[in-house]
Design a protein around this motif. Structure first.
Motif, PDB file in Angstrom:
ATOM      1  N   GLY A 245       0.812  -1.219   0.000  1.00 55.13           N
ATOM      2  CA  GLY A 245       0.000   0.000   0.000  1.00 55.13           C
ATOM      3  C   GLY A 245       0.841   1.262   0.000  1.00 55.13           C
ATOM      4  N   ASP A 246       1.930   1.247   0.758  1.00 54.49           N
ATOM      5  CA  ASP A 246       2.837   2.399   0.777  1.00 54.49           C
ATOM      6  C   ASP A 246       3.515   2.567  -0.574  1.00 54.49           C
ATOM      7  OD1 ASP A 246       2.252   2.701   3.512  1.00 54.49           O
ATOM      8  OD2 ASP A 246       3.883   1.353   4.068  1.00 54.49           O
ATOM      9  N   ALA A 247       3.884   1.438  -1.189  1.00 50.87           N
ATOM     10  CA  ALA A 247       4.499   1.490  -2.519  1.00 50.87           C
ATOM     11  C   ALA A 247       3.529   2.069  -3.535  1.00 50.87           C
ATOM     12  CB  ALA A 247       4.948   0.094  -2.936  1.00 50.87           C
ATOM     13  N   PHE A 248       2.264   1.633  -3.464  1.00 47.58           N
ATOM     14  CA  PHE A 248       1.255   2.176  -4.376  1.00 47.58           C
ATOM     15  C   PHE A 248       1.148   3.685  -4.202  1.00 47.58           C
ATOM     16  CE2 PHE A 248      -2.873   3.757  -5.492  1.00 47.58           C
ATOM     17  CZ  PHE A 248      -3.201   3.100  -6.667  1.00 47.58           C
ATOM     18  N   ALA A 249       1.094   4.140  -2.945  1.00 50.36           N
ATOM     19  CA  ALA A 249       0.967   5.577  -2.685  1.00 50.36           C
ATOM     20  C   ALA A 249       2.117   6.345  -3.322  1.00 50.36           C
ATOM     21  CB  ALA A 249       0.926   5.833  -1.179  1.00 50.36           C
ATOM     22  N   ALA A 250       3.340   5.825  -3.182  1.00 46.05           N
ATOM     23  CA  ALA A 250       4.505   6.518  -3.741  1.00 46.05           C
ATOM     24  C   ALA A 250       4.446   6.552  -5.261  1.00 46.05           C
ATOM     25  CB  ALA A 250       5.790   5.841  -3.273  1.00 46.05           C
ATOM     26  N   GLY A 251       4.107   5.424  -5.871  1.00 47.66           N
ATOM     27  CA  GLY A 251       4.010   5.403  -7.328  1.00 47.66           C
ATOM     28  C   GLY A 251       2.953   6.355  -7.837  1.00 47.66           C
ATOM     29  N   PHE A 252       1.817   6.375  -7.161  1.00 50.40           N
ATOM     30  CA  PHE A 252       0.734   7.275  -7.554  1.00 50.40           C
ATOM     31  C   PHE A 252       1.157   8.733  -7.380  1.00 50.40           C
ATOM     32  CE2 PHE A 252      -3.069   9.782  -6.804  1.00 50.40           C
ATOM     33  CZ  PHE A 252      -3.923   9.358  -7.819  1.00 50.40           C
ATOM     34  N   LEU A 253       1.801   9.053  -6.257  1.00 51.39           N
ATOM     35  CA  LEU A 253       2.221  10.432  -5.995  1.00 51.39           C
ATOM     36  C   LEU A 253       3.276  10.883  -6.994  1.00 51.39           C
ATOM     37  CD1 LEU A 253       2.394  10.413  -2.091  1.00 51.39           C
ATOM     38  CD2 LEU A 253       0.720  11.612  -3.513  1.00 51.39           C
ATOM     39  N   ALA A 254       4.238  10.006  -7.301  1.00 51.93           N
ATOM     40  CA  ALA A 254       5.279  10.372  -8.263  1.00 51.93           C
ATOM     41  C   ALA A 254       4.667  10.687  -9.623  1.00 51.93           C
ATOM     42  CB  ALA A 254       6.302   9.246  -8.379  1.00 51.93           C
ATOM     43  N   ALA A 255       3.704   9.866 -10.047  1.00 51.35           N
ATOM     44  CA  ALA A 255       3.047  10.106 -11.331  1.00 51.35           C
ATOM     45  C   ALA A 255       2.193  11.371 -11.288  1.00 51.35           C
ATOM     46  CB  ALA A 255       2.195   8.902 -11.711  1.00 51.35           C
ATOM     47  N   THR A 256       1.595  11.650 -10.132  1.00 48.82           N
ATOM     48  CA  THR A 256       0.808  12.880  -9.972  1.00 48.82           C
ATOM     49  C   THR A 256       1.706  14.099 -10.131  1.00 48.82           C
ATOM     50  OG1 THR A 256      -0.790  11.783  -8.522  1.00 48.82           O
ATOM     51  CG2 THR A 256      -0.647  14.187  -8.379  1.00 48.82           C
ATOM     52  N   LEU A 257       2.888  14.049  -9.532  1.00 53.45           N
ATOM     53  CA  LEU A 257       3.827  15.170  -9.651  1.00 53.45           C
ATOM     54  C   LEU A 257       4.297  15.361 -11.092  1.00 53.45           C
ATOM     55  CD1 LEU A 257       5.962  14.604  -6.427  1.00 53.45           C
ATOM     56  CD2 LEU A 257       4.334  16.450  -6.849  1.00 53.45           C
ATOM     57  N   ARG A 258       4.316  14.279 -11.855  1.00 53.55           N
ATOM     58  CA  ARG A 258       4.690  14.385 -13.275  1.00 53.55           C
ATOM     59  C   ARG A 258       3.548  14.876 -14.151  1.00 53.55           C
ATOM     60  NH1 ARG A 258       6.839   9.145 -12.292  1.00 53.55           N
ATOM     61  NH2 ARG A 258       5.147   8.247 -13.537  1.00 53.55           N
ATOM     62  N   GLY A 259       2.344  14.984 -13.575  1.00 57.93           N
ATOM     63  CA  GLY A 259       1.195  15.436 -14.342  1.00 57.93           C
ATOM     64  C   GLY A 259       0.598  14.363 -15.225  1.00 57.93           C
ATOM     65  N   ALA A 260       0.779  13.084 -14.854  1.00 54.70           N
ATOM     66  CA  ALA A 260       0.264  11.982 -15.661  1.00 54.70           C
ATOM     67  C   ALA A 260      -1.262  11.942 -15.622  1.00 54.70           C
ATOM     68  CB  ALA A 260       0.834  10.653 -15.162  1.00 54.70           C
ATOM     69  N   GLU A 261      -1.839  11.352 -16.639  1.00 53.89           N
ATOM     70  CA  GLU A 261      -3.293  11.214 -16.695  1.00 53.89           C
ATOM     71  C   GLU A 261      -3.755  10.199 -15.659  1.00 53.89           C
ATOM     72  OE1 GLU A 261      -3.984   7.896 -20.131  1.00 53.89           O
ATOM     73  OE2 GLU A 261      -3.354   9.892 -20.806  1.00 53.89           O
ATOM     74  N   PRO A 262      -5.048  10.226 -15.274  1.00 55.87           N
ATOM     75  CA  PRO A 262      -5.520   9.385 -14.160  1.00 55.87           C
ATOM     76  C   PRO A 262      -5.191   7.907 -14.283  1.00 55.87           C
ATOM     77  CG  PRO A 262      -7.181  11.015 -14.714  1.00 55.87           C
ATOM     78  CD  PRO A 262      -6.106  11.153 -15.742  1.00 55.87           C
ATOM     79  N   GLY A 263      -5.440   7.313 -15.451  1.00 53.53           N
ATOM     80  CA  GLY A 263      -5.178   5.881 -15.600  1.00 53.53           C
ATOM     81  C   GLY A 263      -3.724   5.523 -15.398  1.00 53.53           C
ATOM     82  N   LYS A 264      -2.831   6.360 -15.891  1.00 51.17           N
ATOM     83  CA  LYS A 264      -1.401   6.078 -15.746  1.00 51.17           C
ATOM     84  C   LYS A 264      -0.927   6.349 -14.319  1.00 51.17           C
ATOM     85  CE  LYS A 264       0.005   6.422 -20.549  1.00 51.17           C
ATOM     86  NZ  LYS A 264       0.903   7.034 -21.559  1.00 51.17           N
TER      87      LYS A 264
END
Length: 316
Positions: A245-264
């Motif tokens: 769960g912590d790993a998921f949060a980090a991956g999601f946050l990193a992609a959010t900071l990159r401005g990735a689209e929701p699915g990615k």
């Protein structure tokens, strides 16, 4: 906290050798983010003892700034022991009276919360003590330039005898909330993303994790909620599930900071979780960048066919 995992493939009561590593929700996320190339800092407290020294050295070696960590001369570093198994891993905590449980809102006087792009909090910290709860409240109430992310991280043993309704207050003050549907069912009576969104209208984004099935994202855009976006999880031959769960949060946050689209952004979370599902430690190594790029770009059929195994990513 100091984390001990079995060094032998035996039932826990037969294990004679244990490996010490590092664990803890927020430090896990910080280490994952650093591994993904995102500058991160970890703020906490450890004891003035060998475990505390080891934690600071290892988290720093992972690329995380630990300069704001307090070294408490009176309280010990918390620790926990994990019994490892693919279907689940019982965890035994030894953190009553730990250095981290002594943190309080006075800690904020040493921090500048106006600079981070993301501040990540967890419901675990709020449950450690009344002073820790006040610290989390103070962070959520403080002016901020970036996002505040809040992972519910429900731990029933920590909330025993306390009112978990405070989690509603905390989650509703965050910009982004992450929660498992099983956790939400216990805390709020529903794991359904749409019903849960009605219960938590405050955050700009809500991520509901459905375990091995996938995750759903609901965001607010121009004052209105988007339709739920669901992304299936990557199939994985699981070694041990704790820390995913912590790993998921980090991956999601990193992609959010990159401005990735929701699915990615959701797929990025799944890919980081997959790396941790393949190890007994709480933090696994990120998948190779070419593999990540290929899977992020995969169509739904190719994504569904992929599986992470001992031989890497295979198609079945």
């Amino acid at each position: 906290m100091a984390l001990f995992v079995p060094a032998e493939a035996l039932p826990a009561h037969q294990v004679r050798t244990w490996k010490r590593t590092v664990g803890g929700a927020e430090s896990n996320v910080a280490c994952h983010l650093a591994g993904l190339g995102v500058r991160s800092s970890w703020v906490s407290a450890v004891g003035k003892d060998p475990f505390g020294q080891a934690l600071l050295a290892e988290i720093s070696a992972a690329g995380v700034d630990v300069g704001a960590v307090t070294i408490d001369p009176a309280r010990p570093t918390g620790l926990y022991i994990k019994e490892s198994g693919a279907q689940g891993s019982p965890v035994r905590y030894y953190r009553s009276g730990s250095a981290a449980s002594g943190m309080g809102p006075e800690l904020l006087a040493r921090l500048d919360l106006s600079t981070p792009d993301v501040i990540h909090l967890s419901g675990i910290t709020a449950a450690l003590s009344e002073s820790c709860l006040e610290l989390v409240r103070a962070v959520l109430a403080a002016p901020r330039a970036g996002l505040v992310s809040f992972d519910v991280n429900w731990r029933p043993a920590l909330w025993a005898g306390r009112d978990p309704a405070v989690l509603t207050e905390l989650a509703d003050l965050a910009d982004l909330v992450l929660v498992g549907d099983d956790e939400a069912e216990v805390v709020w009576g529903t794991g359904d993303p749409v019903r849960l969104r009605a219960h938590l209208p405050g955050p700009a984004a809500l991520v509901v994790k459905h375990g091995a099935r996938g995750a759903t994202l609901i965001e607010r855009v121009d004052g209105r909620d988007t339709a739920p976006v669901f992304a299936p999880a990557l199939r994985v031959d699981v070694v041990e599930p704790v820390g995913a769960g912590d790993a998921f949060a980090a991956g999601f946050l990193a992609a959010t900071l990159r401005g990735a689209e929701p699915g990615k952004r959701l797929r990025s979370g799944h890919l980081q979780a997959a790396s941790t599902l393949r190890t007994q430690d709480d933090v696994g190594q990120p998948l190779p960048a070419p593999v990540v790029a290929e899977l992020l770009a995969a169509d739904e059929r190719d994504w569904a066919a992929a599986r992470l195994t001992d031989d890497g990513v295979v198609r079945t």
